[in-house]
Design a protein around this motif. Structure first.
Motif, PDB file in Angstrom:
ATOM      1  N   ASP A  98       3.596  89.401 114.921  1.00  0.00           N
ATOM      2  CA  ASP A  98       2.355  89.889 115.507  1.00  0.00           C
ATOM      3  C   ASP A  98       2.713  90.984 116.513  1.00  0.00           C
ATOM      4  O   ASP A  98       3.891  91.344 116.664  1.00  0.00           O
ATOM      5  CB  ASP A  98       1.552  88.746 116.131  1.00  0.00           C
ATOM      6  CG  ASP A  98       2.292  88.019 117.250  1.00  0.00           C
ATOM      7  OD1 ASP A  98       3.239  88.581 117.851  1.00  0.00           O
ATOM      8  OD2 ASP A  98       1.918  86.873 117.537  1.00  0.00           O
ATOM      9  N   THR A 125       3.004  83.184 105.893  1.00  0.00           N
ATOM     10  CA  THR A 125       3.286  82.975 107.309  1.00  0.00           C
ATOM     11  C   THR A 125       3.445  81.494 107.618  1.00  0.00           C
ATOM     12  O   THR A 125       3.091  80.635 106.812  1.00  0.00           O
ATOM     13  CB  THR A 125       2.196  83.612 108.197  1.00  0.00           C
ATOM     14  OG1 THR A 125       2.647  83.623 109.544  1.00  0.00           O
ATOM     15  CG2 THR A 125       0.881  82.857 108.086  1.00  0.00           C
ATOM     16  N   GLY A 127       3.254  78.272 110.639  1.00  0.00           N
ATOM     17  CA  GLY A 127       2.527  77.812 111.812  1.00  0.00           C
ATOM     18  C   GLY A 127       3.346  77.820 113.086  1.00  0.00           C
ATOM     19  O   GLY A 127       2.798  77.681 114.173  1.00  0.00           O
ATOM     20  N   ASN A 128       4.659  78.012 112.968  1.00  0.00           N
ATOM     21  CA  ASN A 128       5.508  78.010 114.164  1.00  0.00           C
ATOM     22  C   ASN A 128       6.559  79.117 114.141  1.00  0.00           C
ATOM     23  O   ASN A 128       7.674  78.933 114.612  1.00  0.00           O
ATOM     24  CB  ASN A 128       6.164  76.636 114.356  1.00  0.00           C
ATOM     25  CG  ASN A 128       7.100  76.254 113.227  1.00  0.00           C
ATOM     26  OD1 ASN A 128       7.036  76.813 112.138  1.00  0.00           O
ATOM     27  ND2 ASN A 128       7.973  75.305 113.485  1.00  0.00           N
ATOM     28  N   ALA A 133       2.389  84.507 115.900  1.00  0.00           N
ATOM     29  CA  ALA A 133       1.424  83.416 116.029  1.00  0.00           C
ATOM     30  C   ALA A 133       0.547  83.374 114.787  1.00  0.00           C
ATOM     31  O   ALA A 133       0.088  84.418 114.297  1.00  0.00           O
ATOM     32  CB  ALA A 133       0.569  83.616 117.277  1.00  0.00           C
ATOM     33  N   TYR A 134       0.312  82.182 114.270  1.00  0.00           N
ATOM     34  CA  TYR A 134      -0.403  82.030 113.005  1.00  0.00           C
ATOM     35  C   TYR A 134      -1.731  82.787 112.997  1.00  0.00           C
ATOM     36  O   TYR A 134      -2.010  83.554 112.069  1.00  0.00           O
ATOM     37  CB  TYR A 134      -0.636  80.548 112.687  1.00  0.00           C
ATOM     38  CG  TYR A 134      -1.282  80.359 111.347  1.00  0.00           C
ATOM     39  CD1 TYR A 134      -0.509  80.277 110.202  1.00  0.00           C
ATOM     40  CD2 TYR A 134      -2.667  80.307 111.223  1.00  0.00           C
ATOM     41  CE1 TYR A 134      -1.093  80.141 108.955  1.00  0.00           C
ATOM     42  CE2 TYR A 134      -3.265  80.177 109.979  1.00  0.00           C
ATOM     43  CZ  TYR A 134      -2.479  80.087 108.852  1.00  0.00           C
ATOM     44  OH  TYR A 134      -3.062  79.973 107.617  1.00  0.00           O
ATOM     45  N   ASP A 135      -2.568  82.598 114.009  1.00  0.00           N
ATOM     46  CA  ASP A 135      -3.884  83.241 114.026  1.00  0.00           C
ATOM     47  C   ASP A 135      -3.773  84.767 114.052  1.00  0.00           C
ATOM     48  O   ASP A 135      -4.564  85.462 113.415  1.00  0.00           O
ATOM     49  CB  ASP A 135      -4.718  82.756 115.209  1.00  0.00           C
ATOM     50  CG  ASP A 135      -5.168  81.308 115.047  1.00  0.00           C
ATOM     51  OD1 ASP A 135      -5.114  80.788 113.907  1.00  0.00           O
ATOM     52  OD2 ASP A 135      -5.564  80.688 116.049  1.00  0.00           O
ATOM     53  N   ALA A 136      -2.794  85.277 114.788  1.00  0.00           N
ATOM     54  CA  ALA A 136      -2.611  86.733 114.864  1.00  0.00           C
ATOM     55  C   ALA A 136      -2.139  87.287 113.521  1.00  0.00           C
ATOM     56  O   ALA A 136      -2.592  88.358 113.085  1.00  0.00           O
ATOM     57  CB  ALA A 136      -1.615  87.077 115.961  1.00  0.00           C
ATOM     58  N   ALA A 138      -2.683  85.838 110.595  1.00  0.00           N
ATOM     59  CA  ALA A 138      -3.830  85.690 109.695  1.00  0.00           C
ATOM     60  C   ALA A 138      -4.798  86.863 109.866  1.00  0.00           C
ATOM     61  O   ALA A 138      -5.353  87.368 108.880  1.00  0.00           O
ATOM     62  CB  ALA A 138      -4.537  84.364 109.950  1.00  0.00           C
ATOM     63  N   ALA A 139      -4.991  87.317 111.102  1.00  0.00           N
ATOM     64  CA  ALA A 139      -5.852  88.480 111.345  1.00  0.00           C
ATOM     65  C   ALA A 139      -5.246  89.743 110.741  1.00  0.00           C
ATOM     66  O   ALA A 139      -5.968  90.575 110.175  1.00  0.00           O
ATOM     67  CB  ALA A 139      -6.089  88.658 112.845  1.00  0.00           C
ATOM     68  N   LEU A 148      -3.609  85.332 102.234  1.00  0.00           N
ATOM     69  CA  LEU A 148      -2.795  84.619 103.214  1.00  0.00           C
ATOM     70  C   LEU A 148      -2.301  83.318 102.608  1.00  0.00           C
ATOM     71  O   LEU A 148      -3.086  82.535 102.073  1.00  0.00           O
ATOM     72  CB  LEU A 148      -3.617  84.330 104.471  1.00  0.00           C
ATOM     73  CG  LEU A 148      -2.891  83.590 105.589  1.00  0.00           C
ATOM     74  CD1 LEU A 148      -1.796  84.472 106.200  1.00  0.00           C
ATOM     75  CD2 LEU A 148      -3.886  83.156 106.659  1.00  0.00           C
ATOM     76  N   ASP A 150      -0.229  79.949 103.716  1.00  0.00           N
ATOM     77  CA  ASP A 150       0.254  79.142 104.833  1.00  0.00           C
ATOM     78  C   ASP A 150       1.482  78.365 104.365  1.00  0.00           C
ATOM     79  O   ASP A 150       1.384  77.500 103.499  1.00  0.00           O
ATOM     80  CB  ASP A 150      -0.851  78.197 105.283  1.00  0.00           C
ATOM     81  CG  ASP A 150      -0.485  77.350 106.490  1.00  0.00           C
ATOM     82  OD1 ASP A 150       0.717  77.233 106.823  1.00  0.00           O
ATOM     83  OD2 ASP A 150      -1.411  76.794 107.095  1.00  0.00           O
TER      84      ASP A 150
END
Length: 185
Positions: A98, A125, A127-128, A133-136, A138-139, A148, A150
């Motif tokens: 990110d 991506t 989760g750790n 960062a996962y959310d970033a 994902a964006a 995407l 996971d």
């Protein structure tokens, strides 16, 4: 389409691919694959990476398929705007950092491109992942128009996190290539 129908351009993480990492293993396994990075793979400059990516795509003898890991994934996205005239069919992007992770890696203000990629793409991506960062991430995938995937709690998806051979990734790549051949985005 099969993997051998492409010039597979593997853009590794900063510093290049370690011998036990999956990019090195895939490079050895895929007959048309080669590494793409600046002359010094530890070069932290955005321009060095994007120029290497653009040059490789424009010089490809077959349709190009990108595989990027870490910083290499971001370099592919950043170079996409300079690839008019290149026959790029897709990008398989693994563990892109990110904005904060990219800043930590490069010690610069290099921020990931946010424009949609002009070809089918996948972002894998974790989760750790310490650099993304996962959310970033994902964006980023959403901005790039990428599917995407996971990978769960898989760290940086490198040999240090237990993903040296990473057969699951190779299976995902094969499915992605099959989808390109069937014209799926």
């Amino acid at each position: 389409m099969r993997a051998s129908d492409f010039d597979i351009l593997i853009v590794p993480n900063l510093g290049g691919a370690a011998e036990g990492d999956w990019p090195s293993r895939w490079r050895a396994k895929l007959s048309t694959a080669r590494f793409v990075h600046p002359p010094d793979p530890a070069d932290r400059r955005r321009e060095a990476w994007t120029e290497a990516v653009a040059r490789a795509a424009l010089e490809a003898q077959r349709p190009a398929l990108f595989i990027g890991h870490g910083l290499g994934a971001v370099a592919i996205a950043d170079a996409s705007a300079a690839l008019d005239g290149a026959d790029v069919r897709g990008a398989f992007l693994v563990a892109p950092p990110d904005a904060q992770g990219l800043e930590r890696l490069t010690s610069s203000d290099w921020t990931p491109a946010r424009a949609p990629l002009p070809w089918p793409s996948v972002v894998v991506t974790s989760g750790n992942d310490p650099q993304g960062a996962y959310d970033a991430v994902a964006a980023l995938a959403a901005d790039w128009g990428a599917e995407l995937i996971d990978a769960g709690e898989a760290g940086a998806l490198d040999a240090a996190s237990g993903h040296g051979p990473w057969p699951e990734g190779l299976i995902r790549l094969a499915a992605f290539i099959k989808g390109i051949g069937e014209g799926r985005r």
